[in-house]
Write a protein that holds these residues in place. Structure first.
Motif, short mmCIF file in Angstrom:
data_model
loop_
_atom_site.label_atom_id
_atom_site.label_comp_id
_atom_site.label_asym_id
_atom_site.label_seq_id
_atom_site.Cartn_x
_atom_site.Cartn_y
_atom_site.Cartn_z
N UNK A 125 -4.94 6.99 -12.99
CA UNK A 125 -5.20 6.35 -14.25
C UNK A 125 -6.51 6.59 -14.62
N UNK A 126 -7.01 5.98 -15.58
CA UNK A 126 -8.52 6.22 -16.38
C UNK A 126 -9.21 4.99 -15.51
N UNK A 127 -10.45 4.68 -15.87
CA UNK A 127 -11.11 3.80 -15.16
C UNK A 127 -11.03 2.49 -15.54
N UNK A 128 -10.43 2.42 -16.66
CA UNK A 128 -9.98 1.01 -17.17
C UNK A 128 -8.81 0.22 -16.43
N UNK A 129 -8.34 0.92 -15.30
CA UNK A 129 -7.19 0.50 -14.39
C UNK A 129 -7.49 -0.78 -13.52
N UNK A 130 -6.82 -1.71 -13.64
CA UNK A 130 -7.11 -3.05 -12.99
C UNK A 130 -6.05 -2.89 -11.69
N UNK A 131 -6.78 -2.92 -10.56
CA UNK A 131 -5.81 -2.85 -9.40
C UNK A 131 -4.62 -3.92 -9.33
N UNK A 132 -3.57 -3.56 -9.03
CA UNK A 132 -2.49 -4.63 -8.93
C UNK A 132 -1.64 -4.71 -10.25
N UNK A 133 -2.23 -3.95 -11.61
CA UNK A 133 -1.52 -4.44 -12.64
C UNK A 133 -0.59 -3.23 -12.93
N UNK A 153 -5.47 -14.76 -7.61
CA UNK A 153 -6.08 -14.16 -6.11
C UNK A 153 -6.53 -15.33 -5.22
N UNK A 154 -6.93 -16.31 -6.17
CA UNK A 154 -7.03 -17.64 -5.13
C UNK A 154 -5.87 -18.27 -4.59
N UNK A 155 -4.80 -18.35 -5.32
CA UNK A 155 -3.36 -18.65 -4.82
C UNK A 155 -3.04 -17.54 -3.47
N UNK A 156 -3.15 -16.36 -3.79
CA UNK A 156 -2.83 -15.69 -2.83
C UNK A 156 -3.36 -15.36 -1.68
N UNK A 157 -4.83 -15.58 -1.75
CA UNK A 157 -5.58 -15.55 -0.47
C UNK A 157 -5.16 -17.08 0.23
N UNK A 158 -4.99 -18.16 -0.38
CA UNK A 158 -4.64 -19.43 0.39
C UNK A 158 -3.33 -18.94 0.87
N UNK A 159 -2.31 -18.32 0.31
CA UNK A 159 -1.01 -18.06 0.84
C UNK A 159 -1.07 -17.31 2.23
N UNK A 197 -0.91 -7.84 -0.85
CA UNK A 197 -0.62 -8.95 0.26
C UNK A 197 -0.59 -10.13 -0.35
N UNK A 198 -1.18 -10.66 -1.21
CA UNK A 198 -1.45 -12.05 -1.93
C UNK A 198 -0.20 -12.16 -2.44
N UNK A 199 0.51 -11.34 -3.21
CA UNK A 199 1.74 -11.58 -3.94
C UNK A 199 2.85 -11.76 -2.69
N UNK A 200 2.93 -10.94 -2.00
CA UNK A 200 3.90 -10.98 -0.73
C UNK A 200 3.76 -12.31 -0.06
#
Length: 257
Positions: free
Chosen positions: A188-196, A220-226, A108-111
């Motif tokens: 994916x394994x535990x090292x997966x970063x959500x959104x990557x 994430x800051x720019x996405x929340x502000x958007x 949602x932040x990227x959109x």
């Protein structure tokens, strides 16, 4: 006369024998001296830290960084960028829910960042581009803006005037991205970063860990502000019945207002 040789007597020094009593007194004196001269012990709550070469992680606070008078949620452990312990409604009540919500937040932040830029740009360039295409290509297109220069939205209406082919393309693209995110989160394994998604055609993502954390935090800051901005655009146009560009021209048309 007595001519016998003179007998010389030498007195040997008397040796002091150590008794049990004297040893006990000596040990008592030494123990008292050691106790008096040694520094006082540390209080029970004192913490002694020794420098080490390895990097130590900062201990987690019991309280939320965003709301200091509330406790820190259990599963918000500063693992992801932008985590300030803000979850008053307890959406992340488990590890699985935390990962799912984080994945949804990044999407949602990227959109929202695209929408926050595209919303005012469409109000600025929609009519000029439509007129240019009609003139040069001989088309008979209609601007997507309404009479008040507002973009189509759920609150403004006008979404039925958009081509179904465009809606099909948008829905198909978002569905593909969403399925990819679900697969990454589940398999994916535990090292997966959500959104990557490994999408970086311009090579802007840093290679070092510090740079990656900085980039994730900025995103994430720019996405929340958007997300807040797009919501504000929609509500503002619905209430005022005027496009955001026309209502605040100093931001979007600084040389034409």
């Amino acid at each position: 006369p007595d001519v016998s040789p003179t007998r010389t007597t030498t007195t040997k020094p008397r040796q002091r024998t150590k008794t049990k009593h004297s040893l006990t007194m000596t040990n008592s004196i030494l123990s008292s001296y050691t106790t008096t001269m040694s520094p006082s012990p540390l209080p029970p709550l004192a913490m002694v830290t020794t420098p080490s070469d390895s990097t130590t992680t900062k201990p987690l606070s019991r309280y939320s960084q965003a709301i200091p008078f509330l406790g820190r949620p259990q599963h918000l452990t500063n693992e992801f960028a932008g985590d300030v312990g803000f979850d008053p409604l307890n959406f992340a009540s488990s590890r699985e829910k935390l990962l799912n919500n984080r994945e949804a937040e990044v999407k949602h932040a990227r959109l929202a960042m695209l929408a926050a830029a595209g919303w005012p740009l469409s109000e600025v360039f929609d009519r000029p581009l439509t007129q240019l295409l009609d003139k040069d290509l001989g088309l008979d297109l209609s601007p997507a803006l309404d009479a008040a220069d507002r973009v189509p939205s759920l609150l403004n209406g006008g979404m039925d005037g958009i081509s179904p082919w465009w809606w099909g393309f948008c829905i198909g693209l978002t569905a593909a991205i969403d399925l990819r995110g679900v697969q990454n989160a589940r398999y994916n394994d535990e090292d997966y970063v959500p959104g990557d998604y490994g999408f970086d055609p311009l090579g802007l993502y840093p290679k070092d860990e510090e740079g990656q954390e900085r980039m994730q935090l900025a995103e994430i800051k720019h996405g929340r502000l958007s997300m807040i901005a797009v919501t504000g655009f929609a509500v503002q146009e619905y209430v005022s019945k005027v496009g955001v560009v026309d209502e605040t021209p100093m931001f979007f048309q600084p040389f034409h207002f």
